[in-house]
Design a protein around this motif. Structure first.
Motif, PDB file in Angstrom:
ATOM      1  N   GLY A  82       0.851  -1.193   0.152  1.00  0.00           N
ATOM      2  CA  GLY A  82      -0.054  -0.036   0.014  1.00  0.00           C
ATOM      3  C   GLY A  82       0.762   1.254   0.058  1.00  0.00           C
ATOM      4  N   LEU A  83       0.718   2.036  -1.019  1.00  0.00           N
ATOM      5  CA  LEU A  83       1.357   3.267  -1.193  1.00  0.00           C
ATOM      6  C   LEU A  83       0.583   4.402  -0.774  1.00  0.00           C
ATOM      7  CD1 LEU A  83       3.611   2.698  -4.328  1.00  0.00           C
ATOM      8  CD2 LEU A  83       4.295   2.744  -2.263  1.00  0.00           C
ATOM      9  N   GLY A  84      -0.610   4.323  -0.089  1.00  0.00           N
ATOM     10  CA  GLY A  84      -1.355   5.241   0.459  1.00  0.00           C
ATOM     11  C   GLY A  84      -0.590   5.981   1.759  1.00  0.00           C
ATOM     12  N   ARG A  85      -1.366   6.901   2.209  1.00  0.00           N
ATOM     13  CA  ARG A  85      -0.560   7.698   3.368  1.00  0.00           C
ATOM     14  C   ARG A  85      -1.084   7.417   4.718  1.00  0.00           C
ATOM     15  NH1 ARG A  85      -1.822  13.745   1.150  1.00  0.00           N
ATOM     16  NH2 ARG A  85      -3.668  12.467   0.068  1.00  0.00           N
ATOM     17  N   GLY A  86      -1.824   6.409   4.663  1.00  0.00           N
ATOM     18  CA  GLY A  86      -2.453   5.929   6.069  1.00  0.00           C
ATOM     19  C   GLY A  86      -1.593   5.360   7.103  1.00  0.00           C
ATOM     20  N   PRO A  87      -2.091   5.303   8.518  1.00  0.00           N
ATOM     21  CA  PRO A  87      -0.778   4.844   9.344  1.00  0.00           C
ATOM     22  C   PRO A  87      -0.243   3.344   9.287  1.00  0.00           C
ATOM     23  CG  PRO A  87      -2.983   5.031  10.329  1.00  0.00           C
ATOM     24  CD  PRO A  87      -3.344   5.579   8.859  1.00  0.00           C
ATOM     25  N   LEU A  88      -0.682   2.556   8.710  1.00  0.00           N
ATOM     26  CA  LEU A  88       0.022   1.046   8.602  1.00  0.00           C
ATOM     27  C   LEU A  88       0.502   0.955   6.994  1.00  0.00           C
ATOM     28  CD1 LEU A  88      -1.337  -1.723  10.703  1.00  0.00           C
ATOM     29  CD2 LEU A  88       0.671  -0.428  10.983  1.00  0.00           C
ATOM     30  N   SER A  89       0.401   2.189   6.336  1.00  0.00           N
ATOM     31  CA  SER A  89       0.778   1.649   4.723  1.00  0.00           C
ATOM     32  C   SER A  89       2.190   1.529   4.735  1.00  0.00           C
ATOM     33  CB  SER A  89       0.513   2.780   3.821  1.00  0.00           C
ATOM     34  OG  SER A  89       1.194   3.920   4.283  1.00  0.00           O
ATOM     35  N   PHE A  90       2.669   1.190   3.522  1.00  0.00           N
ATOM     36  CA  PHE A  90       4.052   0.619   3.488  1.00  0.00           C
ATOM     37  C   PHE A  90       4.880   1.999   3.519  1.00  0.00           C
ATOM     38  CE2 PHE A  90       7.636   0.837   0.333  1.00  0.00           C
ATOM     39  CZ  PHE A  90       8.493  -0.026   0.576  1.00  0.00           C
ATOM     40  N   LEU A  91       4.152   2.901   2.790  1.00  0.00           N
ATOM     41  CA  LEU A  91       4.780   4.297   2.674  1.00  0.00           C
ATOM     42  C   LEU A  91       5.185   4.962   4.340  1.00  0.00           C
ATOM     43  CD1 LEU A  91       5.730   6.052   0.451  1.00  0.00           C
ATOM     44  CD2 LEU A  91       3.542   7.549   0.668  1.00  0.00           C
ATOM     45  N   THR A  92       3.981   4.754   5.013  1.00  0.00           N
ATOM     46  CA  THR A  92       4.040   5.270   6.238  1.00  0.00           C
ATOM     47  C   THR A  92       5.215   4.476   7.395  1.00  0.00           C
ATOM     48  OG1 THR A  92       1.909   6.171   6.474  1.00  0.00           O
ATOM     49  CG2 THR A  92       2.779   6.073   8.381  1.00  0.00           C
ATOM     50  N   GLN A  93       5.055   3.264   7.001  1.00  0.00           N
ATOM     51  CA  GLN A  93       6.058   2.257   7.617  1.00  0.00           C
ATOM     52  C   GLN A  93       7.321   2.559   7.459  1.00  0.00           C
ATOM     53  OE1 GLN A  93       5.266  -1.892   8.531  1.00  0.00           O
ATOM     54  NE2 GLN A  93       3.108  -1.595   7.614  1.00  0.00           N
ATOM     55  N   THR A  94       7.761   2.929   6.166  1.00  0.00           N
ATOM     56  CA  THR A  94       9.168   3.261   5.608  1.00  0.00           C
ATOM     57  C   THR A  94       9.549   4.513   5.706  1.00  0.00           C
ATOM     58  OG1 THR A  94       8.301   3.243   3.449  1.00  0.00           O
ATOM     59  CG2 THR A  94       9.027   1.168   4.477  1.00  0.00           C
ATOM     60  N   LYS A  95       8.782   5.368   6.457  1.00  0.00           N
ATOM     61  CA  LYS A  95       9.134   6.885   6.400  1.00  0.00           C
ATOM     62  C   LYS A  95      10.540   7.252   6.826  1.00  0.00           C
ATOM     63  CE  LYS A  95       6.533  10.747   8.002  1.00  0.00           C
ATOM     64  NZ  LYS A  95       5.359  11.214   8.977  1.00  0.00           N
ATOM     65  N   ALA A  96      11.095   6.470   7.581  1.00  0.00           N
ATOM     66  CA  ALA A  96      12.567   6.963   7.985  1.00  0.00           C
ATOM     67  C   ALA A  96      13.525   6.692   6.881  1.00  0.00           C
ATOM     68  CB  ALA A  96      12.945   6.178   9.202  1.00  0.00           C
ATOM     69  N   ILE A  97      13.215   5.418   5.938  1.00  0.00           N
ATOM     70  CA  ILE A  97      14.031   5.103   5.038  1.00  0.00           C
ATOM     71  C   ILE A  97      13.707   5.852   3.767  1.00  0.00           C
ATOM     72  CG2 ILE A  97      14.915   3.207   3.627  1.00  0.00           C
ATOM     73  CD1 ILE A  97      13.590   1.493   5.601  1.00  0.00           C
ATOM     74  N   TYR A  98      12.531   6.070   3.278  1.00  0.00           N
ATOM     75  CA  TYR A  98      12.336   6.673   2.147  1.00  0.00           C
ATOM     76  C   TYR A  98      11.478   8.183   2.205  1.00  0.00           C
ATOM     77  CZ  TYR A  98      12.780   1.839   0.453  1.00  0.00           C
ATOM     78  OH  TYR A  98      13.268   0.603   0.128  1.00  0.00           O
ATOM     79  N   GLY A  99      11.330   8.516   3.510  1.00  0.00           N
ATOM     80  CA  GLY A  99      11.008   9.949   3.591  1.00  0.00           C
ATOM     81  C   GLY A  99       9.541  10.271   2.785  1.00  0.00           C
ATOM     82  N   SER A 100       8.579   9.112   2.643  1.00  0.00           N
ATOM     83  CA  SER A 100       7.245   9.104   2.242  1.00  0.00           C
ATOM     84  C   SER A 100       7.324   9.856   0.997  1.00  0.00           C
ATOM     85  CB  SER A 100       6.505  10.004   3.097  1.00  0.00           C
ATOM     86  OG  SER A 100       6.323   9.359   4.323  1.00  0.00           O
ATOM     87  N   THR A 101       8.387   9.227   0.178  1.00  0.00           N
ATOM     88  CA  THR A 101       8.441   9.939  -1.385  1.00  0.00           C
ATOM     89  C   THR A 101       8.616   8.558  -2.254  1.00  0.00           C
ATOM     90  OG1 THR A 101       9.647  12.006  -0.419  1.00  0.00           O
ATOM     91  CG2 THR A 101       9.786  11.392  -2.931  1.00  0.00           C
ATOM     92  N   PHE A 102       7.977   8.585  -3.239  1.00  0.00           N
ATOM     93  CA  PHE A 102       8.168   7.688  -4.233  1.00  0.00           C
ATOM     94  C   PHE A 102       7.825   8.194  -5.575  1.00  0.00           C
ATOM     95  CE2 PHE A 102       3.909   6.226  -5.267  1.00  0.00           C
ATOM     96  CZ  PHE A 102       3.037   6.720  -4.396  1.00  0.00           C
ATOM     97  N   SER A 103       8.311   7.345  -6.867  1.00  0.00           N
ATOM     98  CA  SER A 103       7.841   7.796  -8.044  1.00  0.00           C
ATOM     99  C   SER A 103       7.823   6.541  -8.926  1.00  0.00           C
ATOM    100  CB  SER A 103       8.651   8.827  -8.736  1.00  0.00           C
ATOM    101  OG  SER A 103      10.036   8.248  -9.239  1.00  0.00           O
TER     102      SER A 103
END
Ligand SMILES: *[C@@H]1O[C@H](CO)[C@@H](O)[C@H](O)[C@H]1NC(C)=O
Ligand SMILES: *[C@@H]1O[C@H](CO)[C@@H](O)[C@H](O)[C@H]1NC(C)=O
Ligand SMILES: *[C@@H]1O[C@H](CO)[C@@H](O)[C@H](O)[C@H]1NC(C)=O
Length: 446
Positions: A232-253
């Protein structure tokens, strides 16, 4: 149902389109060559495309059948997205599949490795979803064809305990007295899912996420079944994106390859590194009721040089009703609310100025060569002019071509405009959550 005539139509239209990938059963040698994932960049594979690792699985639809059903699938996804938009539950997990097919399952997959020692997995990514799923060993009702994860053989796997922050994010958590681990289930239309919440180390390209939390699917009842894991690349609390905030800074393309293309080089790039520096952007809007959707502010549409007269209410962002425009990776053809679509289509027809025929879900088709005006989506601070390949779906044999967008299906109370993946192909789309913006740049990843 308005889509009932589609299978026939699409088969006719798309089987010829598919000629460019003919002989798709022989996907050997260079045609489907995959270079390894490196850095934080993952190769994108179309789940049902000719080069998909899922292809040998018997129950999967053929590529032609997949495309044949796609418009119907889009209708259901639109229903799903609209339901998300209007009834936020505040819960992070949302149903991933429903109805008779893989309905909301996104089409683009990447490879990952989970556990110690690492087990190979396929993960679909979905920008409109927060869910993190993996089909797990022993699952009843999970489909074959895609590798499952076996937690028992991973030394780094941990069940997530009850009462934890993560457990509170899932719907209807159940804690078995003895296991002390968090399980949950939910239903959607005719199907229900049961999963245990687990944590393990997930590797993507050269990166490792040490405590990735995911739903380990244990039971699927009903006929809708996720064929692979979900990222899940959404912005919700348990999404992959939120979980990896420290690594990826909530950024992808990502750059999505064309459906026609065998030899594509689409990529999903995670993190701030390597992202385009100069890119047109538009502000991201946040709907607090549905944090997973990437809303943008579409302010108008141009056909050729003319700005189409669209009622402002058709484009307005309204968190209360869920109305507005979202960028979605899982819908194939852009769908606009009816007044917006009709205004654009009428101007398009006026400029093409040739006899129009309709073909199922596509209401603006032409026989013979026509000159296609460019379509430009106007966003707050950014314009995206679509080349013909993003506007028109062609048949290779015969000379039929159709405007590859549609009005939201009638009777759905649809409020969302969805910018879909056919219109995004061969562009790099940047999701920059910290700076609250979405960028578009032309990039050939055919
Ligand atoms: C795939 O692309 C590469 C590089 O662009 C090219 O060298 C190769 O011939 C292509 N293969 C096929 C089967 O088109
Ligand atoms: C799921 O729902 C069924 C039926 O209500 C119930 O028996 C089961 O215990 C539930 N499982 C979980 C993990 O919540
Ligand atoms: C959308 O953009 C228009 C034009 O720039 C602006 O007037 C409007 O306030 C914006 N809407 C939102 C919700 O930001």
């Amino acid at each position: 149902m308005a889509t009932s005539s589609l299978p026939f139509v699409s088969l006719f239209l798309l089987s010829s389109l598919l000629h460019t990938t003919s002989g798709t059963t022989s996907t050997s040698s260079g045609a489907c060559a995959t270079s390894p994932d490196t850095g934080s960049t993952l190769r994108i594979i179309h789940a049902f495309g000719p080069c998909s690792p899922l292809r040998p699985a018997v129950p999967l639809p053929s590529w032609a059948d997949f495309l044949t059903d796609q418009t119907e699938r889009d209708t259901t996804r639109l229903l799903f997205l609209n339901s998300l938009a209007s009834t936020g539950t505040g819960k992070s997990f949302v149903p991933v599949a429903s109805g008779k097919q893989l309905l909301q399952i996104p089409n683009y997959i990447v490879r990952g490795r989970l556990g110690t020692p690492a087990q190979n997995l396929l993960l679909a990514f979905d920008t409109s979803n927060d869910a993190a799923w993996i089909p797990c060993n022993g699952c009843t009702g999970c489909p074959g064809g895609s590798p499952w994860f076996n937690p028992a053989t991973s030394t780094s796997y941990h069940p997530v305990p009850c009462g934890s922050y993560q457990c509170n994010q899932v719907p209807n958590p159940t804690c078995y007295p003895r296991a002390k681990s968090c399980s949950f289930n939910f239903s959607y239309t005719a199907s229900s899912f049961e999963a245990g919440l687990g944590q393990d180390s997930l590797s993507l390209a050269s990166d490792t996420v040490s405590s990735y939390t995911f739903g380990c699917l244990q039971k699927v009842v009903g006929n809708s079944i996720p064929p692979q894991g979900l990222l899940g690349l959404g912005r919700g609390p348990l999404s992959f994106l939120t979980q990896t905030k420290a690594i990826y800074g909530s950024t992808f393309s990502y750059c999505l390859p064309s459906f026609k293309s065998l030899n594509f080089s689409g990529t999903l790039r995670l993190g701030t590194k390597g992202q385009p520096k100069r890119i047109k952007t538009t502000p991201l809007l946040l709907n607090p009721h549905r944090s997973s959707l990437y809303y943008v502010n579409m302010t108008g549409i141009k056909v050729g040089r003319r700005t189409v007269a669209i009622p402002p209410s058709s484009l307005a962002f309204d968190p209360a009703t869920g109305a507005g425009t979202v960028i979605d990776s899982g819908t194939m053809f852009t769908q606009l609310v009816r007044p917006a679509y009709e205004a654009m289509r009428d101007e398009f027809r006026r400029q093409v100025n040739a006899p129009v025929t309709s073909l199922g879900g596509f209401d603006t088709c032409y026989n013979g060569p026509v000159t296609i005006p460019a379509i430009t989506f106007l966003f707050d601070g950014m314009q995206v002019t679509l080349p013909e390949d993003n506007v028109i779906i062609h048949s290779t044999y015969g000379t039929l071509s159709c405007l590859a967008m549609a009005a939201a299906p009638e009777g759905m109370n649809a409020v969302l405009n969805v910018i879909a993946n056919m219109q995004q192909q061969n562009h790099r789309i940047l999701f920059d959550v910290p700076n609250s913006r979405v960028g578009f740049a032309r990039e050939l990843c055919t």
